[in-house]
Design an enzyme around this catalytic site. Structure first.
Site, PDB file in Angstrom:
ATOM      1  N   THR A 106     -18.789  17.312  72.073  1.00 50.41           N
ATOM      2  CA  THR A 106     -20.072  17.346  72.774  1.00 50.41           C
ATOM      3  C   THR A 106     -19.900  17.995  74.145  1.00 50.41           C
ATOM      4  OG1 THR A 106     -20.837  15.382  71.644  1.00 50.41           O
ATOM      5  CG2 THR A 106     -21.758  15.753  73.829  1.00 50.41           C
ATOM      6  N   THR A 129     -19.854  11.453  76.715  1.00 48.49           N
ATOM      7  CA  THR A 129     -19.363  11.906  75.407  1.00 48.49           C
ATOM      8  C   THR A 129     -18.523  10.791  74.811  1.00 48.49           C
ATOM      9  OG1 THR A 129     -18.026  13.526  74.217  1.00 48.49           O
ATOM     10  CG2 THR A 129     -17.383  13.083  76.497  1.00 48.49           C
ATOM     11  N   GLY A 130     -18.621  10.611  73.515  1.00 54.01           N
ATOM     12  CA  GLY A 130     -17.812   9.553  72.896  1.00 54.01           C
ATOM     13  C   GLY A 130     -18.506   8.968  71.684  1.00 54.01           C
ATOM     14  N   THR A 131     -18.137   7.749  71.353  1.00 58.91           N
ATOM     15  CA  THR A 131     -18.684   7.062  70.187  1.00 58.91           C
ATOM     16  C   THR A 131     -20.153   6.718  70.461  1.00 58.91           C
ATOM     17  OG1 THR A 131     -17.728   5.102  71.179  1.00 58.91           O
ATOM     18  CG2 THR A 131     -16.485   6.087  69.398  1.00 58.91           C
ATOM     19  N   GLY A 132     -21.020   7.596  70.020  1.00 59.86           N
ATOM     20  CA  GLY A 132     -22.422   7.572  70.423  1.00 59.86           C
ATOM     21  C   GLY A 132     -23.127   6.230  70.282  1.00 59.86           C
ATOM     22  N   VAL A 167     -29.233  10.053  64.862  1.00 59.10           N
ATOM     23  CA  VAL A 167     -29.357  10.531  66.233  1.00 59.10           C
ATOM     24  C   VAL A 167     -28.335   9.783  67.075  1.00 59.10           C
ATOM     25  CG1 VAL A 167     -30.879  10.688  68.237  1.00 59.10           C
ATOM     26  CG2 VAL A 167     -31.802  11.090  65.947  1.00 59.10           C
ATOM     27  N   GLY A 168     -27.599  10.512  67.901  1.00 64.26           N
ATOM     28  CA  GLY A 168     -26.578   9.892  68.743  1.00 64.26           C
ATOM     29  C   GLY A 168     -27.072   9.665  70.157  1.00 64.26           C
ATOM     30  N   ASP A 169     -26.118   9.393  71.036  1.00 65.49           N
ATOM     31  CA  ASP A 169     -26.446   9.116  72.433  1.00 65.49           C
ATOM     32  C   ASP A 169     -26.852  10.364  73.208  1.00 65.49           C
ATOM     33  OD1 ASP A 169     -23.786   9.967  72.011  1.00 65.49           O
ATOM     34  OD2 ASP A 169     -23.258   9.391  74.051  1.00 65.49           O
TER      35      ASP A 169
HETATM   36  N1  ASP Z   1     -21.509  11.212  71.536  1.00 61.75           N
HETATM   37  C1  ASP Z   1     -21.576  12.136  70.443  1.00 61.75           C
HETATM   38  C2  ASP Z   1     -22.319  11.514  69.304  1.00 61.75           C
HETATM   39  O1  ASP Z   1     -22.126  10.348  69.035  1.00 61.75           O
HETATM   40  C3  ASP Z   1     -20.240  12.583  69.960  1.00 61.75           C
HETATM   41  C4  ASP Z   1     -19.337  13.114  71.023  1.00 61.75           C
HETATM   42  O2  ASP Z   1     -19.577  12.933  72.198  1.00 61.75           O
HETATM   43  O3  ASP Z   1     -18.352  13.739  70.643  1.00 61.75           O
HETATM   44  O4  ASP Z   1     -23.061  12.193  68.644  1.00 61.75           O
END
Ligand code: ASP
Length: 334
Positions: free
Chosen positions: A193, A244-247, A222-224
């Protein structure tokens, strides 16, 4: 883009742009140097594009768009061109943007034909009475605004397709950047991301985030990254944040707002606020990173993964980038 000259040269001393290109458990690999250079160069191009806007007296919003659009057009990152695939083989993109002076915000999700989702998020913010549009409605709106529409095949890249096949075989939902730097872009990687936060010479903050989401995600997930308060938040009274991360965990902790709220209400220093948010996410079993910038020009780039692709640039115009732990180093971009 509206360019309004800064009142005096002193104003420019506070311009700042901070970006990320995703966080993950990246391990140095055999061809680490070559791969690192490619990422460093791409990050530097993004920083230089955003800096050009800020140095000319442009707004933090326009700087965020310029910086993110460069990464969306670069196949190294999981956003725009380099987006990952859903379980059923589609690229469903999402993005959000927010302005710190007005707290105006815009977001889109579940789009498959908009070349630069960050521009569409901005159009929602500026040209509609809404904050978020999804799917076909968002695409029709973007086309009406004259944004570039592409065939869904524009987002096809072989390595992302291979990544999907592996994820399906392992029955896993993957994020970018969780493999060695000796793999092809995105291959076996889990996170990528992109995001940016900026402070312009007028003292205004902005934040934006854009992603293809997770490899092998359910269609419609849909993510974060497109959720205001989770992936993106900006308020001149506190800070601009992109995550960015585990949405799912970033949504559940309202990560971006949570971080800005600590700064505003508890006067928590930026790094501590970011780490508090990451600790809450870790306690839920999640991980990732975030970039934070306040209206004084203070900033931090924090992650609880092995690496976060990141960079910053200020008045001097020198792009500094980093991937692993340690200080960001200057990159002379060609
Ligand atoms: N946060 C993003 C999502 O969950 C993934 C990412 O940041 O790599 O869609």
């Amino acid at each position: 883009m509206t360019i309004q000259a800064c009142r005096n040269t002193e104003d420019n001393s506070r311009i700042r742009l901070v970006i990320h290109g995703g966080a993950g458990a990246v391990k140095p690999g055999k061809q680490r140097h070559e791969r690192e250079q490619a990422y460093m160069e791409a990050l530097a191009q993004s920083l230089i594009a955003g800096h050009a806007v800020l140095a000319a007296g442009g707004s933090s919003i326009d700087a965020v768009i310029a910086a993110i659009a460069v990464m969306e057009d670069c196949p190294l990152f999981n956003a725009g061109k380099g987006s990952v695939f859903t379980h059923d083989g589609r690229n469903e993109l999402e993005a959000s943007i927010m302005e710190g002076s007005t707290r105006a915000a815009g977001a889109i999700a579940g789009v498959t034909t908009i070349r630069n989702p960050i521009r569409a998020a901005h159009a929602v913010m500026t040209k509609s009475p809404h904050v978020m549009l999804i799917g076909q409605g968002a695409e029709i709106f973007a086309a009406k605004q004259g944004l570039e529409i592409v065939d869904p095949s524009y987002f096809y890249t072989q390595y992302r397709w291979n990544q999907l096949q592996k994820a399906i075989a392992k029955d896993d939902i993957l994020r970018d950047h969780d493999a060695g730097l000796d793999t092809l872009p995105g291959e076996d990687e889990k996170r990528g991301t992109v995001g940016a936060v900026a402070l312009d010479c007028h003292g205004n903050l902005a934040a934006g985030t854009s992603t293809g989401g997770l490899t092998n995600k359910h269609s419609g997930r849909v993510g974060d990254s497109s959720i205001i308060g989770a992936g993106t938040y900006a308020d001149n009274r506190s800070a601009a944040v992109s995550t960015t991360g585990t949405g799912e965990m970033f949504i559940r902790t309202a990560a971006a707002f949570n971080t800005a709220a600590q700064v505003r209400f508890l006067h928590t220093p930026l790094t501590e606020a970011a780490d508090n948010t990451l600790a809450e996410i870790a306690a839920m079993g999640g991980d990732g990173g975030l970039i934070v910038l306040d209206a004084e020009g203070n900033y931090t780039m924090r992650f609880n993964t092995g690496a976060m692709f990141r960079g910053t640039i200020g008045e001097d115009g020198l792009a500094r980038t980093g991937i692993f732990f340690g200080p960001e180093t200057p990159v002379m971009s060609s």
